[in-house]
Design a protein around this motif. Structure first.
Motif, PDB file in Angstrom:
ATOM      1  N   LYS A  43      13.407 -10.527  -5.128  1.00 30.61           N
ATOM      2  CA  LYS A  43      13.561  -9.371  -4.326  1.00 30.61           C
ATOM      3  C   LYS A  43      14.893  -9.733  -3.398  1.00 30.61           C
ATOM      4  O   LYS A  43      14.803 -10.460  -2.544  1.00 30.61           O
ATOM      5  CB  LYS A  43      12.142  -9.498  -3.331  1.00 30.61           C
ATOM      6  N   GLN A  44      15.597  -8.583  -3.650  1.00 31.96           N
ATOM      7  CA  GLN A  44      16.690  -8.712  -2.713  1.00 31.96           C
ATOM      8  C   GLN A  44      16.685  -7.761  -1.622  1.00 31.96           C
ATOM      9  O   GLN A  44      16.037  -7.052  -1.350  1.00 31.96           O
ATOM     10  CB  GLN A  44      17.914  -7.688  -3.650  1.00 31.96           C
ATOM     11  N   GLN A  45      17.044  -8.440  -0.454  1.00 28.04           N
ATOM     12  CA  GLN A  45      16.850  -7.878   0.948  1.00 28.04           C
ATOM     13  C   GLN A  45      17.856  -6.787   0.950  1.00 28.04           C
ATOM     14  O   GLN A  45      19.071  -6.950   0.662  1.00 28.04           O
ATOM     15  CB  GLN A  45      17.190  -8.900   1.967  1.00 28.04           C
ATOM     16  N   ASP A  46      17.198  -5.474   1.547  1.00 26.75           N
ATOM     17  CA  ASP A  46      17.915  -4.230   1.697  1.00 26.75           C
ATOM     18  C   ASP A  46      18.783  -4.845   3.041  1.00 26.75           C
ATOM     19  O   ASP A  46      18.113  -5.247   4.004  1.00 26.75           O
ATOM     20  CB  ASP A  46      17.220  -3.174   1.617  1.00 26.75           C
ATOM     21  N   GLU A  49      17.364  -3.765   6.177  1.00 28.42           N
ATOM     22  CA  GLU A  49      16.539  -4.195   6.661  1.00 28.42           C
ATOM     23  C   GLU A  49      16.882  -5.687   7.430  1.00 28.42           C
ATOM     24  O   GLU A  49      15.914  -6.427   7.711  1.00 28.42           O
ATOM     25  CB  GLU A  49      15.461  -4.390   5.756  1.00 28.42           C
ATOM     26  N   ARG A  99      16.336  -4.708  13.642  1.00 25.48           N
ATOM     27  CA  ARG A  99      17.265  -4.494  12.279  1.00 25.48           C
ATOM     28  C   ARG A  99      18.682  -4.041  12.814  1.00 25.48           C
ATOM     29  O   ARG A  99      18.949  -3.340  13.977  1.00 25.48           O
ATOM     30  CB  ARG A  99      16.659  -3.129  11.785  1.00 25.48           C
TER      31      ARG A  99
END
Length: 112
Positions: A43-46, A49, A99
């Motif tokens: 899972k790549q962090q956006d 985010e 964020r």
């Protein structure tokens, strides 16, 4: 996962630290029946985010007053927030994380 599907995933996947040729050679060397091959999705962090502290964002301590104003604005906007425990020479306690996109917007609006 079947070997054919894994080979297809390797051929169509973006680059990695291993060359596709080496991965395909490794997969071809595996017998299909005794070993099951599973695909793991990372899972790549956006980037939108990414959570940062005011200190990380500003490059210096924000102070209690600014911290309260940002926390209040984030709460009113139903923003994603988190807490990090910090223990340094100058500060020991919890700090709020926001964020980075929210902080960009918050400080852009403060300049107007």
């Amino acid at each position: 996962m079947e070997k054919k599907l894994v080979l297809n995933e390797v051929v169509t996947s973006p680059s990695s630290i291993f060359s596709k040729k080496d991965v395909i050679k490794l997969i071809d060397s595996i017998e299909e029946n005794p070993i099951k091959i599973y695909k793991m999705e990372l899972k790549q962090q956006d980037p939108a985010e990414k959570l940062v502290s005011l200190y990380e964002y500003l490059g210096h301590a924000a102070g209690a007053e600014l911290g309260k104003r940002v926390a209040s604005a984030a709460t009113k906007a139903f923003e994603t927030m988190d807490v990090r425990k910090v223990d340094t020479k100058k500060y020991k306690g919890n700090i709020m994380l926001y964020r980075e996109v929210f902080l960009d917007e918050y400080f852009q609006n403060q300049r107007v």
